[in-house]
Design an enzyme around this catalytic site. Structure first.
Site, PDB file in Angstrom:
ATOM      1  N   HIS A 210       0.847  -1.200   0.000  1.00  0.00           N
ATOM      2  CA  HIS A 210       0.000   0.000   0.000  1.00  0.00           C
ATOM      3  C   HIS A 210       0.882   1.249   0.000  1.00  0.00           C
ATOM      4  O   HIS A 210       1.770   1.392   0.831  1.00  0.00           O
ATOM      5  CB  HIS A 210      -0.892  -0.038   1.244  1.00  0.00           C
ATOM      6  CG  HIS A 210      -1.899   1.056   1.328  1.00  0.00           C
ATOM      7  ND1 HIS A 210      -3.098   1.030   0.642  1.00  0.00           N
ATOM      8  CD2 HIS A 210      -1.903   2.222   2.029  1.00  0.00           C
ATOM      9  CE1 HIS A 210      -3.794   2.114   0.930  1.00  0.00           C
ATOM     10  NE2 HIS A 210      -3.086   2.873   1.762  1.00  0.00           N
TER      11      HIS A 210
ATOM     12  N   ASP B 134       0.905   5.380   0.039  1.00  0.00           N
ATOM     13  CA  ASP B 134       0.096   6.541   0.414  1.00  0.00           C
ATOM     14  C   ASP B 134       0.667   7.816  -0.180  1.00  0.00           C
ATOM     15  O   ASP B 134       1.732   8.278   0.238  1.00  0.00           O
ATOM     16  CB  ASP B 134       0.076   6.673   1.946  1.00  0.00           C
ATOM     17  CG  ASP B 134      -0.774   5.603   2.594  1.00  0.00           C
ATOM     18  OD1 ASP B 134      -1.959   5.483   2.227  1.00  0.00           O
ATOM     19  OD2 ASP B 134      -0.259   4.887   3.479  1.00  0.00           O
TER      20      ASP B 134
ATOM     21  N   MET C 207       0.272  11.746  -0.455  1.00  0.00           N
ATOM     22  CA  MET C 207      -0.386  12.879   0.227  1.00  0.00           C
ATOM     23  C   MET C 207       0.187  14.188  -0.301  1.00  0.00           C
ATOM     24  O   MET C 207       1.394  14.288  -0.527  1.00  0.00           O
ATOM     25  CB  MET C 207      -0.145  12.796   1.734  1.00  0.00           C
ATOM     26  CG  MET C 207      -0.549  11.484   2.372  1.00  0.00           C
ATOM     27  SD  MET C 207      -0.422  11.573   4.170  1.00  0.00           S
ATOM     28  CE  MET C 207      -0.671   9.838   4.590  1.00  0.00           C
TER      29      MET C 207
ATOM     30  N   HIS D   5      -2.937   4.755  -2.953  1.00  0.00           N
ATOM     31  CA  HIS D   5      -4.004   5.494  -2.278  1.00  0.00           C
ATOM     32  C   HIS D   5      -3.691   6.982  -2.404  1.00  0.00           C
ATOM     33  O   HIS D   5      -2.763   7.476  -1.763  1.00  0.00           O
ATOM     34  CB  HIS D   5      -4.035   5.025  -0.811  1.00  0.00           C
ATOM     35  CG  HIS D   5      -4.993   5.776   0.054  1.00  0.00           C
ATOM     36  ND1 HIS D   5      -4.938   5.695   1.436  1.00  0.00           N
ATOM     37  CD2 HIS D   5      -6.031   6.582  -0.234  1.00  0.00           C
ATOM     38  CE1 HIS D   5      -5.903   6.437   1.950  1.00  0.00           C
ATOM     39  NE2 HIS D   5      -6.580   6.995   0.960  1.00  0.00           N
TER      40      HIS D   5
ATOM     41  N   MET E 275      -4.283  10.559  -1.608  1.00  0.00           N
ATOM     42  CA  MET E 275      -4.900  11.544  -0.716  1.00  0.00           C
ATOM     43  C   MET E 275      -4.493  12.917  -1.217  1.00  0.00           C
ATOM     44  O   MET E 275      -3.728  13.637  -0.567  1.00  0.00           O
ATOM     45  CB  MET E 275      -4.446  11.293   0.726  1.00  0.00           C
ATOM     46  CG  MET E 275      -5.101  10.074   1.344  1.00  0.00           C
ATOM     47  SD  MET E 275      -4.191   9.442   2.757  1.00  0.00           S
ATOM     48  CE  MET E 275      -2.991   8.436   1.884  1.00  0.00           C
TER      49      MET E 275
ATOM     50  N   MET F 256     -12.058   4.269   4.914  1.00  0.00           N
ATOM     51  CA  MET F 256     -11.054   4.749   5.875  1.00  0.00           C
ATOM     52  C   MET F 256     -11.545   4.473   7.292  1.00  0.00           C
ATOM     53  O   MET F 256     -12.658   4.841   7.663  1.00  0.00           O
ATOM     54  CB  MET F 256     -10.807   6.257   5.709  1.00  0.00           C
ATOM     55  CG  MET F 256     -10.096   6.659   4.420  1.00  0.00           C
ATOM     56  SD  MET F 256      -8.519   5.825   4.123  1.00  0.00           S
ATOM     57  CE  MET F 256      -7.550   6.355   5.543  1.00  0.00           C
TER      58      MET F 256
HETATM   59  C1  DX5 Z   1      -3.413   7.104   6.621  1.00  0.00           C
HETATM   60  C2  DX5 Z   1      -2.899   6.194   5.545  1.00  0.00           C
HETATM   61  C3  DX5 Z   1      -2.640   4.822   5.991  1.00  0.00           C
HETATM   62  C4  DX5 Z   1      -1.587   4.676   7.056  1.00  0.00           C
HETATM   63  C5  DX5 Z   1      -2.091   3.623   7.998  1.00  0.00           C
HETATM   64  O1  DX5 Z   1      -3.813   8.294   6.087  1.00  0.00           O
HETATM   65  O2  DX5 Z   1      -3.819   6.163   4.475  1.00  0.00           O
HETATM   66  O3  DX5 Z   1      -2.402   3.939   4.907  1.00  0.00           O
HETATM   67  O4  DX5 Z   1      -0.326   4.287   6.593  1.00  0.00           O
HETATM   68  O5  DX5 Z   1      -1.248   3.538   9.077  1.00  0.00           O
HETATM   69  P1  DX5 Z   1      -1.601   2.680  10.376  1.00  0.00           P
HETATM   70  O6  DX5 Z   1      -1.807   1.276   9.946  1.00  0.00           O
HETATM   71  O7  DX5 Z   1      -0.397   2.883  11.228  1.00  0.00           O
HETATM   72  O8  DX5 Z   1      -2.862   3.290  10.959  1.00  0.00           O
HETATM   73 ZN    ZN Z   2      -3.618   4.577   2.904  1.00  0.00          ZN
END
Ligand code: DX5
Ligand code: ZN
Length: 214
Positions: free
Chosen positions: A31, A33, A35, A64, A66, A135
């Protein structure tokens, strides 16, 4: 349940090794992320990271986004080698066009809902997505506490899939650990993302297994 370690909690100095490590220890997906400091108050990974990881793992790269107006970055993530690109309903005025764009790039299309967003907000596009990401924390950071009420939406998505013959997988993201994974599995989750619980574990294999076998 499948497990998708989030590299947000990996060591960026040894990122490739950290990905290979979880692959060897049984991770199903990776995964990633992205941002933008606007949609969420944090800055992280872009398509260059996907491009760098693509040759070193055969695992599904689950991206993902964001970011505000994610349609601006779909082509770059696709070109970099993403298998799934998931976009937030809250981040675009043109969700249908954005999902079409992802699919036209030959990539699986995911839609994401924040904890405050109901399933009804995405009902019009459930027939065209490959993945719905619910989420289970507010996006932006790893290491936050799981919000159990979000699992009502997972149950609703399981029902809607059955009633309408939809094909999407259901994924959750945020606060997943050995305990909350059980609640996720009971609710009907297909894929659980886990960042800090996997990467900060003394025994990473045990952490991965505890989610897969929850
Ligand atoms: C949060 C991310 C997650 C994050 C989850 O905004 O989208 O993917 O890495 O981290 P944990 O598992 O530590 O909550
Ligand atoms: Zn994520």
């Amino acid at each position: 349940m499948k497990v998708a370690p989030s590299i947000l909690s990996a060591n960026f100095a040894t990122l490739g090794e950290d990905v290979k490590k979880v692959e060897q220890l049984g991770a199903d997906w990776i995964h990633i992320d992205a941002m933008d400091g606007q949609f969420v108050p944090n800055l992280t990974l872009g398509p260059n990271i996907v491009e760098g990881l693509r040759p070193i793992t055969t695992l599904t790269l689950d991206c993902h986004l964001m970011v505000q107006e994610p349609e601006r970055f779909v082509k770059e993530f696709a070109k970099a080698g993403a298998d799934y690109i998931s976009v937030h309903i809250e981040a675009t005025n043109h969700i249908h066009r954005t999902l079409q764009l992802i699919k036209s790039e030959g990539v699986k299309a995911g839609i994401v809902i924040n904890p405050g967003t109901p399933v009804s907000a995405i009902s019009a596009v459930l027939g065209m997505v490959d993945l719905v990401l619910v989420m289970t924390v507010n996006p932006g950071f790893g290491g936050q506490a799981f919000i159990p009420e979000t699992l009502d939406k997972v149950r609703e998505l399981v029902e809607l899939r059955k009633e309408n013959g939809y094909q999407y997988l259901i994924e959750v993201d945020g606060g997943v650990n050995g305990q909350t994974a059980k609640l996720c599995r009971e609710a009907g989750v297909d894929v659980a993302v886990a960042g800090s619980y996997v990467y900060y574990a003394d025994d990473i294999k045990k952490a991965i297994d505890s989610i897969k076998e929850a």
